[in-house]
Design an enzyme around this catalytic site. Structure first.
Site, PDB file in Angstrom:
ATOM      1  N   VAL A 130       0.852  -1.188   0.000  1.00  0.00           N
ATOM      2  CA  VAL A 130       0.000   0.000   0.000  1.00  0.00           C
ATOM      3  C   VAL A 130       0.887   1.237   0.000  1.00  0.00           C
ATOM      4  O   VAL A 130       1.850   1.329   0.766  1.00  0.00           O
ATOM      5  CB  VAL A 130      -0.912   0.021   1.245  1.00  0.00           C
ATOM      6  CG1 VAL A 130      -1.778   1.280   1.241  1.00  0.00           C
ATOM      7  CG2 VAL A 130      -1.778  -1.231   1.308  1.00  0.00           C
ATOM      8  N   LYS A 131       0.555   2.184  -0.867  1.00  0.00           N
ATOM      9  CA  LYS A 131       1.256   3.466  -0.905  1.00  0.00           C
ATOM     10  C   LYS A 131       0.294   4.568  -0.488  1.00  0.00           C
ATOM     11  O   LYS A 131      -0.780   4.729  -1.073  1.00  0.00           O
ATOM     12  CB  LYS A 131       1.784   3.750  -2.310  1.00  0.00           C
ATOM     13  CG  LYS A 131       2.419   5.130  -2.455  1.00  0.00           C
ATOM     14  CD  LYS A 131       2.627   5.501  -3.918  1.00  0.00           C
ATOM     15  CE  LYS A 131       3.154   6.920  -4.050  1.00  0.00           C
ATOM     16  NZ  LYS A 131       3.189   7.394  -5.449  1.00  0.00           N
ATOM     17  N   VAL A 132       0.676   5.317   0.543  1.00  0.00           N
ATOM     18  CA  VAL A 132      -0.127   6.457   0.992  1.00  0.00           C
ATOM     19  C   VAL A 132       0.788   7.650   1.235  1.00  0.00           C
ATOM     20  O   VAL A 132       2.017   7.528   1.229  1.00  0.00           O
ATOM     21  CB  VAL A 132      -0.912   6.140   2.292  1.00  0.00           C
ATOM     22  CG1 VAL A 132      -2.029   5.149   2.017  1.00  0.00           C
ATOM     23  CG2 VAL A 132       0.022   5.623   3.389  1.00  0.00           C
TER      24      VAL A 132
END
Length: 311
Positions: free
Chosen positions: A204-206
């Site tokens: 996940v990229k945030v």
């Protein structure tokens, strides 16, 4: 190289996946300067599509050449290079086997201002396999009026990707039905990261979260249970805890270009908070090559030092 205990631990979190996907996770985790540490630094270059070539590459005209980014990712020791279809097609054969590739499957442009933000699907699983990619990237916009369509599209893409042994990386960027400050508020970032994991993302990229709390209902819970969010490391720990209690790989974006000292200071805080890594685009390729290379090398060194210290 042999699998380290940390890589084995991470693989154990994805026990439902087939050997092909597990192998590609290993390719990601065992490449570059952070091989075996369980940390990732990825170079993403989708900004040309997203913002246009002048806004993206005018600060460093050499970056108009797709080969530039392949070589930058390789020479700096990144774990992987991520880009849309055209950029990968332009260099995949020349740099075959030298750097794990991630095909960014959906993209949007800045030529219009849609009422409900949504990215167009611009590549396919077949493209990713043809180009030798380890995985695919997909952006969702939690909060957009079109989010359900993105979630449903991602469900089908994820199903096919996992069947064919690819890693799924989800860019989870909240926008639409919240304030500008809310897009990076701690409650929204933690929620967006959790949604991506629920949709089947391996990684996940945030964005790095601020201490802003957007939702009144969430604020009550933060206050009632005294959840620490005053500092960036505390907020990073909270986001990772919110993403399956740390059993999914969560990496953080670098955002708009800023001074190298500011980038490295933020990365140190991300690493202190337990971030699995960083995904830096503009902060690397908008600098002259030597400066971009030095910056990425220093980011990798920070995560390597943290890993060596057992964090």
């Amino acid at each position: 190289m042999a699998l380290t205990d940390r890589v084995k631990q991470i693989l154990s979190w994805y026990s439902s996946d087939n050997p092909g996907t597990q192998t590609n996770l290993v390719r990601l985790l065992n490449h570059g300067g952070l091989a075996g540490t369980g940390k990732l630094v990825i170079l993403p270059v989708d900004q040309g599509f997203e913002h246009g070539p002048v806004r993206s590459f005018a600060p460093n005209l050499d970056a108009n050449d797709p080969d530039y980014h392949f070589q930058l990712a390789i020479d700096s020791g990144c774990n992987a290079y991520a880009a849309p279809l055209g950029f990968l097609e332009a260099g995949a054969a020349k740099f075959a086997g030298q750097i794990p590739l991630i095909l960014k499957l959906n993209n949007s442009d800045s030529l219009g201002k849609p009422e409900h933000p949504i990215s167009a699907v611009t590549g396919s699983i077949e493209d990713a396999l043809r180009l030798g990619c380890v995985g695919i990237g997909y952006t969702i916009y939690p909060g957009s009026g079109a989010r359900n369509q993105m979630y449903e599209d991602l469900r089908e893409i994820t199903l096919e990707a996992k069947r064919k042994g690819l890693v799924v990386i989800v860019w989870s960027y909240a926008r639409g039905s919240m304030s500008k400050a809310g897009e990076t508020g701690i409650d929204i970032i933690a929620y967006a990261s959790h949604i991506a994991a629920e949709l089947g993302a391996h990684i996940v990229k945030v964005k790095p979260p601020t201490a802003h709390i957007e939702q009144d209902e969430a604020r009550k819970m933060y206050e009632k249970y005294n959840i620490p969010i005053a500092t960036l490391p505390e907020r990073i720990r909270h986001v990772i805890q919110s993403t399956f209690n740390g059993r999914r790989v969560v990496i953080f974006s670098g955002g708009e270009t800023k001074g190298a000292d500011a980038v490295l200071a933020e990365v140190r805080e991300l690493a202190e908070g337990g971030s699995f890594g960083a995904i830096l685009g503009r902060n690397a390729f908008q600098r002259p090559r030597a400066e971009g290379l030095e910056l990425l090398t220093n980011v990798i060194r920070i995560y390597k030092d943290v890993s060596s210290a057992g964090r």
